[in-house]
Design a protein around this motif. Sequence first.
Motif, PDB file in Angstrom:
ATOM      1  N   CYS A 113       0.839  -1.188   0.000  1.00  0.00           N
ATOM      2  CA  CYS A 113       0.000   0.000   0.000  1.00  0.00           C
ATOM      3  C   CYS A 113       0.881   1.248   0.000  1.00  0.00           C
ATOM      4  CB  CYS A 113      -0.895   0.012   1.238  1.00  0.00           C
ATOM      5  SG  CYS A 113      -2.165  -1.287   1.202  1.00  0.00           S
ATOM      6  N   PRO A 114       0.378   2.352  -0.545  1.00  0.00           N
ATOM      7  CA  PRO A 114       1.184   3.574  -0.555  1.00  0.00           C
ATOM      8  C   PRO A 114       1.382   4.126   0.849  1.00  0.00           C
ATOM      9  CG  PRO A 114      -1.042   4.025  -1.308  1.00  0.00           C
ATOM     10  CD  PRO A 114      -0.929   2.540  -1.191  1.00  0.00           C
ATOM     11  N   ASP A 115       2.373   4.983   0.985  1.00  0.00           N
ATOM     12  CA  ASP A 115       2.644   5.668   2.242  1.00  0.00           C
ATOM     13  C   ASP A 115       1.504   6.649   2.499  1.00  0.00           C
ATOM     14  OD1 ASP A 115       3.578   7.419   4.237  1.00  0.00           O
ATOM     15  OD2 ASP A 115       5.659   7.075   3.652  1.00  0.00           O
ATOM     16  N   LYS A 116       0.820   6.479   3.608  1.00  0.00           N
ATOM     17  CA  LYS A 116      -0.360   7.299   3.885  1.00  0.00           C
ATOM     18  C   LYS A 116      -0.008   8.758   4.121  1.00  0.00           C
ATOM     19  CE  LYS A 116      -4.900   6.681   5.969  1.00  0.00           C
ATOM     20  NZ  LYS A 116      -5.726   5.866   6.882  1.00  0.00           N
ATOM     21  N   ASN A 117       1.231   9.059   4.499  1.00  0.00           N
ATOM     22  CA  ASN A 117       1.650  10.448   4.651  1.00  0.00           C
ATOM     23  C   ASN A 117       1.752  11.146   3.309  1.00  0.00           C
ATOM     24  OD1 ASN A 117       2.025  10.866   7.510  1.00  0.00           O
ATOM     25  ND2 ASN A 117       3.717   9.416   7.381  1.00  0.00           N
ATOM     26  N   LEU A 118       1.865  10.354   2.231  1.00  0.00           N
ATOM     27  CA  LEU A 118       2.014  10.917   0.897  1.00  0.00           C
ATOM     28  C   LEU A 118       0.774  10.708   0.040  1.00  0.00           C
ATOM     29  CD1 LEU A 118       5.627   9.578   0.385  1.00  0.00           C
ATOM     30  CD2 LEU A 118       4.985  11.925   0.930  1.00  0.00           C
ATOM     31  N   THR A 119       0.097   9.590   0.233  1.00  0.00           N
ATOM     32  CA  THR A 119      -1.118   9.272  -0.513  1.00  0.00           C
ATOM     33  C   THR A 119      -2.205   8.854   0.472  1.00  0.00           C
ATOM     34  OG1 THR A 119       0.237   8.477  -2.348  1.00  0.00           O
ATOM     35  CG2 THR A 119      -2.084   7.876  -2.377  1.00  0.00           C
ATOM     36  N   PRO A 120      -3.005   9.782   0.945  1.00  0.00           N
ATOM     37  CA  PRO A 120      -4.055   9.430   1.910  1.00  0.00           C
ATOM     38  C   PRO A 120      -5.048   8.435   1.311  1.00  0.00           C
ATOM     39  CG  PRO A 120      -3.716  11.810   1.814  1.00  0.00           C
ATOM     40  CD  PRO A 120      -2.970  11.226   0.662  1.00  0.00           C
ATOM     41  N   PHE A 121      -5.572   7.568   2.135  1.00  0.00           N
ATOM     42  CA  PHE A 121      -6.593   6.630   1.686  1.00  0.00           C
ATOM     43  C   PHE A 121      -7.499   6.256   2.850  1.00  0.00           C
ATOM     44  CE2 PHE A 121      -2.625   4.245   2.454  1.00  0.00           C
ATOM     45  CZ  PHE A 121      -3.018   3.381   3.468  1.00  0.00           C
ATOM     46  N   GLU A 122      -8.673   5.731   2.505  1.00  0.00           N
ATOM     47  CA  GLU A 122      -9.618   5.272   3.519  1.00  0.00           C
ATOM     48  C   GLU A 122      -9.264   3.878   4.003  1.00  0.00           C
ATOM     49  OE1 GLU A 122     -13.920   7.001   2.748  1.00  0.00           O
ATOM     50  OE2 GLU A 122     -13.104   6.167   0.893  1.00  0.00           O
TER      51      GLU A 122
END
Length: 433
Positions: free
Chosen positions: A184-193
Amino acid sequence: MSENGAQEDRSAFEGRLDAAMKRTGEGFSAAGRPLVDGAVTRGRRRTVLRRSAVVTGSAMALAVIGLGGSFVTGGGGGGGGGSQGGGDGAAVGSQSTKVAGGDKGASESPNSAQEVTRVLEGLLPEGEVTRPKIPVTRGTGDKKELRAPFASVVYDDGHGKAAVSVGLSRQDPEAPPNEDDLSCPDKNLTPFEACSAKTLEDGSHLVLFQGWEYPDRRVETKRWYADLLTPEGYRITVSEWNAAAEKDAPVSRPTPPLSPEQLTALVRSEAWNPVAASLPAPVEQPLEQPIPQGQSGEEILAELTEQLPARLTVKDSGKQEGEYAYVVVDDGRGRSFVQINVQQGMSGVEGDLFGPDAEVLPDGTKVATRKDAGEKGGAGVKMWSADTMRPDGFRVVISAFNTGNQNEAASREDPALSIAELKKIATSGVWLR
């Protein structure tokens, strides 16, 4: 939309698709993950060297390419419009098998745009399926050049129109996978639910992502996808939006129509077997110019952390494979995002980045400092930067923000590091070790 406007949109789309598919064939060096902002992004865009770039949120150039995944199989495909399954809760496909040979009953070439679209339409649950006014189907049967199969339709289950796309590709199963593509992408860079990444029973990889088309959420267009990659190197990605188009279309429903379970079943359908089996073997693409070997993201992160002022506490951190790293720090007054790029061979963009007013140090290093507004849409975000380039084209640029996430609103008055502190880090001799 005017005919000229439609043609421009189509050209822009095809350009993004071609670039994304090329990266796919080369091993998916992107997620893709994020390009740094401000001066970093401007410098990278202008460089004449071929660089391995990672895009945010969309980060990905197209959701069709997505992150890592796998190709397993399930139920069969029909023809025409939306067909199998019931309403909202209907699953698509069920069983899991190996990639098989061609579909003798199909009138089109297995990887033609028409056939890829037909399979996608046949696998959607019952509903109305239409094709966009601007065709966005593509197969590998084109005479001009071989292109990875791709198709997009507009699907309506009675609760609002939604764009649904599929893309297939093939990569060398012997080549080491890009770990970023399998996670999964880094949430600090690509927010997601929500996002999950797992290995299936046959060794395939599956990523399920539920996020937004725009990481800064300037519009509430959601983008969900399932991305699979088999041990044999077959890759299939199904993406969906809660709007009739990926971009520039109003939100038409609260969420995309297919649940994560339905997305999983769709990418695992055995109906894709003929398309996947017909893909040509991947061909290694030589780089147009050699890429200078730089520091790894891990090295950059360690050196950045080492130079931070003692008053700062690191709350989070991340990196790319090379050139880029970030930390989220807190001095007791709120979180602050700090990112850095360390690049070699950047002399070609020196004139774009450093004007006549740039400071020149005794060793010939040029320095430019800036205080700008954030570029990702967060309300009240400030971005302070120090950009440096040594005479041999070695560039270090560092930026700090008054928020812990650039996509969110400012959480403090100013960034946690001053311009003087950013300049000190960027000009440090540690980067020359």
